[in-house]
Every structure is written in structure tokens, then in C-alpha cells.
Design a protein around this motif. Structure first.
Motif, PDB file in Angstrom:
ATOM      1  N   UNK A  78      34.728  51.169  34.743  1.00  0.00           N
ATOM      2  CA  UNK A  78      33.528  52.616  34.351  1.00  0.00           C
ATOM      3  C   UNK A  78      32.199  52.158  33.997  1.00  0.00           C
ATOM      4  N   UNK A  79      31.432  51.457  33.963  1.00  0.00           N
ATOM      5  CA  UNK A  79      30.593  51.152  34.010  1.00  0.00           C
ATOM      6  C   UNK A  79      29.489  51.291  35.778  1.00  0.00           C
ATOM      7  N   UNK A  80      28.203  51.106  34.901  1.00  0.00           N
ATOM      8  CA  UNK A  80      26.724  51.819  36.151  1.00  0.00           C
ATOM      9  C   UNK A  80      26.737  50.769  37.122  1.00  0.00           C
ATOM     10  N   UNK A  81      26.939  50.604  38.099  1.00  0.00           N
ATOM     11  CA  UNK A  81      25.448  49.364  38.805  1.00  0.00           C
ATOM     12  C   UNK A  81      24.241  49.925  39.459  1.00  0.00           C
ATOM     13  N   UNK A  82      23.720  49.407  40.208  1.00  0.00           N
ATOM     14  CA  UNK A  82      22.783  49.701  41.581  1.00  0.00           C
ATOM     15  C   UNK A  82      22.682  49.355  42.162  1.00  0.00           C
ATOM     16  N   UNK A  83      22.646  49.954  43.078  1.00  0.00           N
ATOM     17  CA  UNK A  83      22.314  48.598  44.571  1.00  0.00           C
ATOM     18  C   UNK A  83      20.974  48.935  44.951  1.00  0.00           C
ATOM     19  N   UNK A  84      20.490  48.251  46.311  1.00  0.00           N
ATOM     20  CA  UNK A  84      18.744  47.366  46.408  1.00  0.00           C
ATOM     21  C   UNK A  84      18.601  48.780  46.453  1.00  0.00           C
ATOM     22  N   UNK A  92      34.350  50.108  38.611  1.00  0.00           N
ATOM     23  CA  UNK A  92      35.126  49.146  38.113  1.00  0.00           C
ATOM     24  C   UNK A  92      35.408  48.079  38.506  1.00  0.00           C
ATOM     25  N   UNK A  93      36.071  46.775  37.515  1.00  0.00           N
ATOM     26  CA  UNK A  93      36.026  45.330  38.368  1.00  0.00           C
ATOM     27  C   UNK A  93      37.656  45.376  37.758  1.00  0.00           C
ATOM     28  N   UNK A  94      38.777  45.074  38.602  1.00  0.00           N
ATOM     29  CA  UNK A  94      40.360  44.649  38.013  1.00  0.00           C
ATOM     30  C   UNK A  94      40.700  43.494  39.259  1.00  0.00           C
ATOM     31  N   UNK A  95      40.611  42.223  37.920  1.00  0.00           N
ATOM     32  CA  UNK A  95      41.198  41.292  38.202  1.00  0.00           C
ATOM     33  C   UNK A  95      42.845  41.030  39.139  1.00  0.00           C
ATOM     34  N   UNK A  96      43.479  40.831  40.001  1.00  0.00           N
ATOM     35  CA  UNK A  96      44.435  40.394  40.760  1.00  0.00           C
ATOM     36  C   UNK A  96      44.574  39.249  40.611  1.00  0.00           C
ATOM     37  N   UNK A  97      45.838  38.818  39.559  1.00  0.00           N
ATOM     38  CA  UNK A  97      46.486  37.478  38.907  1.00  0.00           C
ATOM     39  C   UNK A  97      47.596  37.324  40.141  1.00  0.00           C
ATOM     40  N   UNK A  98      48.132  35.583  39.784  1.00  0.00           N
ATOM     41  CA  UNK A  98      49.234  35.168  39.977  1.00  0.00           C
ATOM     42  C   UNK A  98      50.061  35.692  38.944  1.00  0.00           C
ATOM     43  N   UNK A  99      51.842  34.633  39.098  1.00  0.00           N
ATOM     44  CA  UNK A  99      52.606  34.939  38.406  1.00  0.00           C
ATOM     45  C   UNK A  99      51.774  33.840  36.787  1.00  0.00           C
ATOM     46  N   UNK A 100      51.269  32.424  37.193  1.00  0.00           N
ATOM     47  CA  UNK A 100      50.982  32.342  35.521  1.00  0.00           C
ATOM     48  C   UNK A 100      49.294  33.305  35.130  1.00  0.00           C
ATOM     49  N   UNK A 101      48.664  34.411  34.949  1.00  0.00           N
ATOM     50  CA  UNK A 101      47.689  34.691  34.742  1.00  0.00           C
ATOM     51  C   UNK A 101      46.564  34.632  35.063  1.00  0.00           C
ATOM     52  N   UNK A 102      46.315  33.602  36.235  1.00  0.00           N
ATOM     53  CA  UNK A 102      45.122  33.940  36.649  1.00  0.00           C
ATOM     54  C   UNK A 102      44.819  33.969  37.875  1.00  0.00           C
ATOM     55  N   UNK A 103      43.494  34.787  37.469  1.00  0.00           N
ATOM     56  CA  UNK A 103      42.893  35.725  38.477  1.00  0.00           C
ATOM     57  C   UNK A 103      42.391  34.860  40.080  1.00  0.00           C
ATOM     58  N   UNK A 104      42.970  35.206  40.993  1.00  0.00           N
ATOM     59  CA  UNK A 104      43.468  35.111  42.717  1.00  0.00           C
ATOM     60  C   UNK A 104      42.196  36.080  42.991  1.00  0.00           C
ATOM     61  N   UNK A 105      41.374  37.411  42.687  1.00  0.00           N
ATOM     62  CA  UNK A 105      41.047  38.229  43.621  1.00  0.00           C
ATOM     63  C   UNK A 105      40.408  39.260  42.448  1.00  0.00           C
ATOM     64  N   UNK A 106      39.567  40.158  43.222  1.00  0.00           N
ATOM     65  CA  UNK A 106      39.116  41.000  42.909  1.00  0.00           C
ATOM     66  C   UNK A 106      39.310  42.775  43.478  1.00  0.00           C
TER      67      UNK A 106
END
Length: 216
Positions: A78-84, A92-106
Motif C-alpha cells: 500500500x504505497x503510492x507510485x506515479x506513471x509517466x 503493493x509488491x510481494x516477493x515470491x520465494x523458493x523453499x530456501x526463502x530466496x526471492x525468485x519473483x515479484x
């Protein structure tokens, strides 16, 4: 790239969220495994919101993820962003993680609130009285509702729930009710005693104590 089952789930989730919240809601899936900052988007719904498509590059959030320790990244909600072109988005940005807790996607959600902000401004101008902002005074439908509201106000005046109030707190609340005329309402004493968990005798004692404090 995340494995096929993960991608399939994220695609399904993106479609569902975009359908639920309509054309102003963009949902984006970024791939962090390929380390390709020029084409991190592997899925996008309602891309017209930012003008992006599959194969396009990342935002600064993605770039930050690519260069930092991917096990320590924290979701941003829930943060604000602005387009060009000037659109204001609630993101909102959430990280997709593997079994080791490492971010592999957003998994990113961007909702265009530009029109809502414009409406909010117009409504604020319309409802403004030209005076400092004041708390709206409630209008009660009957004396029972009025007593309920006065009791709630007494609790807000003390600043803590009844369960955590000591004697001094309850005296303060009873004093507020007395000064606002709550005891003029028929059978208000019974309801107030029940609410604060005190007897009629204790109520009168608290009233006397509050009056003595006011006089002194």
C-alpha cells in the motif's frame, strides 16, 4: 524463472485479482531468476494502467531486488507510485520465494486511484466549512442511542477500555457522563452501572468524588 507450477498459480491469481477489481487494477509478475533487468515481466493483467506488456523491464523495486540479498527482501504494501503520464497508483509488491526463502519473483498490484483522488479533493472542498477540521458530532435517533454514544465518549475521554480502567479512570468517566447530562436520561444509572461493572452504591460514591474534585 520460477517453475511451471508456480508460474501457473501466479497467472491464475493475477487473472482472478484483475477480474475482481476491474480494469483499473494492474497485476504484474516479475521473474528474478533470469537476472534479466530488461525483460523481467513474465505475466501482466490490465497492462494499460502503466502501458507495460510481457517482456518489458522492471521498476526500481525490481532493480533493488536484483542487486540485494534476496533472502532479506521485505514485502512493500500500500504505497503510492506515479506513471509517466501522471497516473497515481496504490501499489503493493510481494516477493515470491523458493523453499530456501530466496526471492525468485515479484507479484505486484497497481491500482489506479487518480480519479478517486480527484473526487476526494472535490468532496473535501464541498464539505469544507472554512473552519479548522472538527470531529463530526453524532446525531442520535433516540435517548437510548444518545446514552450509548455518551458512554462511548466517556471511554474515549479516559483513553482505555473498561476492562483496563482502575478506580480513578472510572471516576473520570462518571464525571464526564455527569457533566454531559447523561444522568438526566431515565434509567441511565442502571445501564451505566452495568457497563462499568459497578454497583449503584459505587456509582453514587464515584459521583460524589467527581463533584468534590470539580469543586476543589
Amino acid at each position: 524463472m520460477p517453475n511451471a507450477s508456480t508460474i501457473e498459480f501466479l497467472l491464475q491469481l493475477a487473472k482472478g485479482i484483475a477480474r475482481q477489481f476491474g480494469p483499473n487494477c494492474e497485476v504484474v509478475v516479475h521473474d528474478l531468476v533470469s537476472n534479466d533487468p530488461d525483460s523481467s515481466i513474465v505475466a501482466i493483467e490490465n497492462g494499460h494502467v502503466t502501458g507495460r506488456k510481457v517482456g518489458d523491464g522492471p521498476s526500481h523495486i525490481v532493480l533493488e531486488a536484483l542487486q540485494n540479498n534476496r533472502t532479506h527482501l521485505e514485502d512493500q504494501l500500500a504505497y503510492l507510485t506515479r506513471t509517466k503520464d501522471g497516473k497515481i497508483l496504490k501499489s503493493s509488491t510481494l516477493y515470491v520465494r523458493n523453499d530456501d526463502g530466496e526471492a525468485i519473483g515479484i507479484f505486484s498490484i497497481n491500482y489506479d486511484i487518480t480519479l478517486m483522488l480527484a473526487m476526494e479533493t472535490q468532496l473535501r472542498q464541498f464539505t469544507s466549512t472554512g473552519q479548522p477540521q472538527q470531529e463530526a458530532e453524532p446525531i442520535s435517533r433516540n435517548v437510548s442511542d444518545l446514552l450509548d454514544e455518551l458512554i462511548e465518549q466517556s471511554v474515549r475521554t479516559v483513553g482505555k477500555p473498561v476492562a483496563l480502567m482502575n478506580k480513578e479512570d472510572k471516576v473520570k468517566a462518571i464525571d464526564f457522563l455527569n457533566r454531559t447530562g447523561a444522568f438526566l436520561i431515565t434509567k441511565s444509572g442502571d445501564k451505566i452501572c452495568k457497563y462499568f461493572g459497578i454497583s449503584k452504591y459505587t456509582l453514587y460514591s464515584y459521583l460524589d468524588e467527581a463533584r468534590e474534585h470539580t469543586e476543589s
